[in-house]
Design an enzyme around this catalytic site. Structure first.
Site, PDB file in Angstrom:
ATOM      1  N   HIS A 173       1.050  -1.043   0.032  1.00 48.60           N
ATOM      2  CA  HIS A 173       0.048  -0.032   0.045  1.00 48.60           C
ATOM      3  C   HIS A 173       0.980   1.215  -0.147  1.00 48.60           C
ATOM      4  O   HIS A 173       1.509   1.576   0.972  1.00 48.60           O
ATOM      5  CB  HIS A 173      -0.886   0.108   1.177  1.00 48.60           C
ATOM      6  N   ASP A 287     -10.010  -4.329  -4.333  1.00 54.73           N
ATOM      7  CA  ASP A 287      -9.776  -3.623  -2.860  1.00 54.73           C
ATOM      8  C   ASP A 287     -11.214  -3.515  -2.389  1.00 54.73           C
ATOM      9  O   ASP A 287     -11.483  -2.472  -1.592  1.00 54.73           O
ATOM     10  CB  ASP A 287      -9.163  -2.179  -3.092  1.00 54.73           C
TER      11      ASP A 287
HETATM   12  O1  DOR Z   1      -9.868   2.399   1.500  1.00 49.00           O
HETATM   13  C1  DOR Z   1      -9.248   1.596   1.956  1.00 49.00           C
HETATM   14  N1  DOR Z   1     -10.275   0.876   2.900  1.00 49.00           N
HETATM   15  N2  DOR Z   1      -7.900   1.440   1.975  1.00 49.00           N
HETATM   16  C2  DOR Z   1      -7.294   0.605   2.722  1.00 49.00           C
HETATM   17  O2  DOR Z   1      -6.109   0.538   2.580  1.00 49.00           O
HETATM   18  C3  DOR Z   1      -8.029  -0.476   3.734  1.00 49.00           C
HETATM   19  C4  DOR Z   1      -9.347  -0.495   3.370  1.00 49.00           C
HETATM   20  C5  DOR Z   1     -10.119  -1.056   4.449  1.00 49.00           C
HETATM   21  O3  DOR Z   1      -9.585  -2.029   5.008  1.00 49.00           O
HETATM   22  O4  DOR Z   1     -11.326  -0.392   4.764  1.00 49.00           O
HETATM   23 ZN    ZN Z   2      -6.973  -2.742   0.479  1.00 51.02          ZN
END
Ligand code: DOR
Ligand code: ZN
Length: 428
Positions: A173, A287
């Site tokens: 990340h 993601d």
């Molecule tokens: O937007 C995000 N949500 N970025 C991240 O790095 C983690 C993820 C989450 O786990 O909710």
């Molecule tokens: Zn992520």
């Protein structure tokens, strides 16, 4: 079993047949394959199913969590995904070998597709033990959802060296908090972009600029063409997400579009799309990061970051293929073949030796995405109203787990590891 149909084989759409053995492995593929029993897939298009390199299944998690391996993998199956990398920022985080073993038990108990449980890289001393059980590693260079320690800059070379020795892949990340603008008080997505700007992403990638040779490094969710190009120059893999490819911060966005790294301006999004469309970003990943509606309704600054996506990623992209905006070959490589090669898994293509993981699709039947029609437990999607093409059927190891758009599987998910690669021989 021999399947007969029309589908994507060796880069083209063609009539073909493939034989599958009792273990669900493709044994033969060709214009005509002998054997019985036989199943004709009719006039639907056959594609390899997808592999999602980036999902947050939240298992283990708080009891009021909107996801676990059961709900998340039903969504995945309906969205055409047959394997997914699980991220370690769970509650508690996956930072010890015992917690990886616990995750593997959870996967075996309730996952319907295959899962690769990644461990978080928080300190060099734990890497060796983790490397025996984890599927791969995730390095968070900036704080985000969850309670994971971000390693000190001085620790990073040792961490990278330890991961290289494990032979497992490392997903990063990439955001450098030193480049954040904490004076911004964010109330919408454009301000979130100014707070965690694209410069922070590039700076983080630069921090990895001389990775040890042989390290399998992969930059998660690149948000700009420059970040994708820099990853390529470093010899790293990279992925783009549907939200960074299709949504932008230029349209006033609420916390339902708050993600890390942030959505970028429309002009930046268009450049990223162009890189992806032309095959210059090797992989696509969701993601998938579901949060409850009540948490997302909190004031922007306090609401958590993340959007759900594992169910909608492939259907949204298939619709862009149907419209002629994305070459089918680019999509299949980015969602199936390249992730399989990256993880060293025999999948992602309809070829002998690969698992018979495939979808049937009706390109005449796009439909508008509605959260109420998705299985996702969080109950919302940032893509509400967009057109999408969902799989009609989904077969995993030759068994149907989605039939006519309905989930019919029953917990045959496996816990997988990326195939470890031996470190390169020292130069003499
Ligand atoms: O937007 C995000 N949500 N970025 C991240 O790095 C983690 C993820 C989450 O786990 O909710
Ligand atoms: Zn992520």
């Amino acid at each position: 079993m021999v399947f007969e149909g029309r589908g994507y084989w060796r880069g083209k759409i063609t009539d073909f047949e493939f034989g599958v053995d009792a273990e669900g492995i493709i044994t033969r593929v060709g214009k005509s394959v002998r054997g019985s029993p036989r199943k004709n897939l009719g006039d639907l298009l056959v594609l390899p199913s997808g592999i999602d390199l980036h999902a947050h299944f939240r298992d283990p998690g708080p009891t009021d969590s909107v996801e676990n391996f059961d709900s998340g993998t039903v969504s995945a199956a309906l969205g055409g995904i047959s394997a997914a990398v699980d991220m370690p920022n769970t509650v508690p985080p996956t930072t010890t070998a015992d917690r990886v073993v616990d995750k593997i038990a959870r996967i075996r108990a309730r996952a319907h597709i295959d899962i690769l449980p990644y461990a978080a890289l928080t300190g060099a001393s734990s890497v060796r033990r983790l490397g025996h059980v984890a599927a791969g590693f995730k390095l968070f260079l900036a704080p985000t959802t969850g309670d994971l320690k971000v390693p000190e800059t001085s620790e990073i070379p040792t961490l990278l060296e330890e991961v290289r020795a494990s032979g497992l892949p490392l997903h990063v990340h990439a955001e450098d908090p030193a480049k954040f603008n904490p004076r911004e008080s964010p109330t919408e997505t454009d301000a979130w972009d100014r707070l965690r700007p694209a410069a922070a992403e590039l700076a983080a990638i630069e921090r990895l600029s001389s990775p040890p040779p042989g390290l399998r490094i992969h930059i998660a969710h690149v948000t700009t063409a420059a970040a994708a190009d820099r990853a390529r120059e470093l010899g790293a893999g990279s992925e783009a997400t549907p939200h960074h490819l299709l949504l932008s911060s230029s349209v006033f966005g609420t916390a339902f579009q708050k993600v890390n790294p942030p959505l970028r301006a429309e002009s930046v999004r268009k450049e990223l799309w162009e890189r992806f469309r032309t095959g210059r970003i090797p992989m696509l990943a969701s993601d998938h990061a579901p949060h409850s509606i009540s948490l997302k309704e909190e004031p922007f600054a306090e609401a958590p970051s993340g959007v759900p996506g594992i169910e909608t990623m492939m259907p949204l992209m298939l619709e862009l293929v149907r419209r002629g905006d994305l070459p089918l070959q680019v999509l299949v490589r980015a969602i199936a073949r390249h992730p399989a090669l990256h993880l060293g898994l025999p999948r992602g293509a309809l070829e002998p030796g690969c698992e018979a993981n495939f979808l049937t699709l009706d390109f005449r039947a796009p439909r508008a995405l509605r959260a109420r029609n998705l299985s996702a437990r969080c109950g919302w999607t940032p893509f509400e109203g967009r057109s999408a093409i969902f799989p009609v059927d989904h077969y995993v190891r030759g068994n149907r787990i989605v039939e006519d758009g309905e989930f019919v599987g029953s917990g045959h998910g496996r816990a997988l590891r990326a195939t470890p690669l031996p470190p390169p021989l020292p130069k003499s």
